[in-house]
Design a protein around this motif. Structure first.
Motif, PDB file in Angstrom:
ATOM      1  N   ALA A  31      11.421  86.242   0.088  1.00 39.75           N
ATOM      2  CA  ALA A  31      12.144  85.045   0.524  1.00 39.75           C
ATOM      3  C   ALA A  31      13.451  85.453   1.192  1.00 39.75           C
ATOM      4  CB  ALA A  31      12.418  84.136  -0.663  1.00 39.75           C
ATOM      5  N   ALA A  32      13.754  84.821   2.306  1.00 43.40           N
ATOM      6  CA  ALA A  32      14.939  85.181   3.087  1.00 43.40           C
ATOM      7  C   ALA A  32      16.209  85.116   2.248  1.00 43.40           C
ATOM      8  CB  ALA A  32      15.064  84.274   4.311  1.00 43.40           C
ATOM      9  N   VAL A  33      16.331  84.092   1.398  1.00 42.75           N
ATOM     10  CA  VAL A  33      17.544  83.958   0.599  1.00 42.75           C
ATOM     11  C   VAL A  33      17.704  85.149  -0.349  1.00 42.75           C
ATOM     12  CG1 VAL A  33      16.515  82.519  -1.229  1.00 42.75           C
ATOM     13  CG2 VAL A  33      18.964  82.344  -0.716  1.00 42.75           C
ATOM     14  N   ALA A  77      18.454  96.834   8.065  1.00 46.22           N
ATOM     15  CA  ALA A  77      16.999  96.708   8.051  1.00 46.22           C
ATOM     16  C   ALA A  77      16.579  95.390   7.409  1.00 46.22           C
ATOM     17  CB  ALA A  77      16.374  97.895   7.312  1.00 46.22           C
ATOM     18  N   VAL A  78      17.259  94.997   6.339  1.00 44.89           N
ATOM     19  CA  VAL A  78      16.964  93.719   5.687  1.00 44.89           C
ATOM     20  C   VAL A  78      17.256  92.564   6.639  1.00 44.89           C
ATOM     21  CG1 VAL A  78      17.639  92.151   3.831  1.00 44.89           C
ATOM     22  CG2 VAL A  78      17.313  94.588   3.345  1.00 44.89           C
ATOM     23  N   LEU A  79      18.423  92.592   7.278  1.00 45.07           N
ATOM     24  CA  LEU A  79      18.783  91.512   8.204  1.00 45.07           C
ATOM     25  C   LEU A  79      17.782  91.422   9.352  1.00 45.07           C
ATOM     26  CD1 LEU A  79      22.658  91.966   8.337  1.00 45.07           C
ATOM     27  CD2 LEU A  79      21.358  90.209   7.116  1.00 45.07           C
ATOM     28  N   ASP A  80      17.380  92.567   9.912  1.00 46.47           N
ATOM     29  CA  ASP A  80      16.397  92.555  11.000  1.00 46.47           C
ATOM     30  C   ASP A  80      15.067  91.965  10.542  1.00 46.47           C
ATOM     31  OD1 ASP A  80      18.183  93.641  12.801  1.00 46.47           O
ATOM     32  OD2 ASP A  80      17.365  95.671  12.702  1.00 46.47           O
ATOM     33  N   ALA A  81      14.649  92.278   9.302  1.00 46.99           N
ATOM     34  CA  ALA A  81      13.390  91.753   8.780  1.00 46.99           C
ATOM     35  C   ALA A  81      13.463  90.239   8.585  1.00 46.99           C
ATOM     36  CB  ALA A  81      13.034  92.448   7.467  1.00 46.99           C
ATOM     37  N   VAL A  82      14.602  89.752   8.119  1.00 47.38           N
ATOM     38  CA  VAL A  82      14.773  88.299   7.954  1.00 47.38           C
ATOM     39  C   VAL A  82      14.801  87.613   9.322  1.00 47.38           C
ATOM     40  CG1 VAL A  82      16.335  86.475   7.163  1.00 47.38           C
ATOM     41  CG2 VAL A  82      15.902  88.461   5.702  1.00 47.38           C
ATOM     42  N   ILE A  83      15.548  88.180  10.253  1.00 46.96           N
ATOM     43  CA  ILE A  83      15.611  87.593  11.602  1.00 46.96           C
ATOM     44  C   ILE A  83      14.223  87.547  12.225  1.00 46.96           C
ATOM     45  CG2 ILE A  83      16.437  87.977  13.969  1.00 46.96           C
ATOM     46  CD1 ILE A  83      19.029  89.128  12.651  1.00 46.96           C
ATOM     47  N   ASP A  84      13.480  88.637  12.100  1.00 49.72           N
ATOM     48  CA  ASP A  84      12.132  88.676  12.666  1.00 49.72           C
ATOM     49  C   ASP A  84      11.243  87.616  12.011  1.00 49.72           C
ATOM     50  OD1 ASP A  84      10.385  90.017  14.588  1.00 49.72           O
ATOM     51  OD2 ASP A  84       9.242  90.631  12.817  1.00 49.72           O
ATOM     52  N   GLY A  85      11.358  87.458  10.694  1.00 51.73           N
ATOM     53  CA  GLY A  85      10.579  86.426  10.006  1.00 51.73           C
ATOM     54  C   GLY A  85      10.936  85.037  10.482  1.00 51.73           C
ATOM     55  N   MET A  86      12.218  84.791  10.733  1.00 50.28           N
ATOM     56  CA  MET A  86      12.653  83.483  11.219  1.00 50.28           C
ATOM     57  C   MET A  86      12.193  83.256  12.654  1.00 50.28           C
ATOM     58  SD  MET A  86      16.444  83.452   9.543  1.00 50.28           S
ATOM     59  CE  MET A  86      16.829  81.721   9.753  1.00 50.28           C
TER      60      MET A  86
END
Length: 108
Positions: A31-33, A77-86
């Motif tokens: 989950a992004a949060v 890496a976490v931020l990029d993964a969340v951005i990509d998911g969004m």
């Protein structure tokens, strides 16, 4: 719209001694949060180390600099993964995806 989650494939901590050439990766479907909370914790750790160096007026030691580098690399890496998911959940208008800057710093 369903809640945003991380995507797979965002790797960090390069190494030339193993295959594939990254030691760690962000897990998919987090989950992004929760992922953003983890990234915030990593950034807080770097902030604490830098603030300590400033307040004590001492140079940052090599091990602290290495920790800061790895923590920043992990948080990114976490931020990029969340951005990509969004971005995958967002309706497309142009068909052009934003390319994020990626660093690939070899291990020293």
């Amino acid at each position: 719209m369903k809640p945003a989650k991380t995507t797979e494939g965002f790797t960090f901590h390069r190494t030339a001694s193993i295959t594939p050439d990254h030691l760690f990766a962000v897990a998919s479907d987090v989950a992004a949060v929760d992922a953003l909370s983890g990234a915030s914790d990593l950034l807080a750790m770097v902030d604490d180390a830098l603030l300590s160096a400033v307040l004590d007026d001492t140079p940052i030691q090599s091990n602290t600099a290495k920790m800061a580098h790895y923590a920043l690399e992990s948080a990114r890496a976490v931020l990029d993964a969340v951005i990509d998911g969004m971005e995958r959940e967002r309706p497309r208008r142009s068909g052009i995806r934003h390319q994020r800057h990626r660093t690939s710093t070899p291990e020293a």
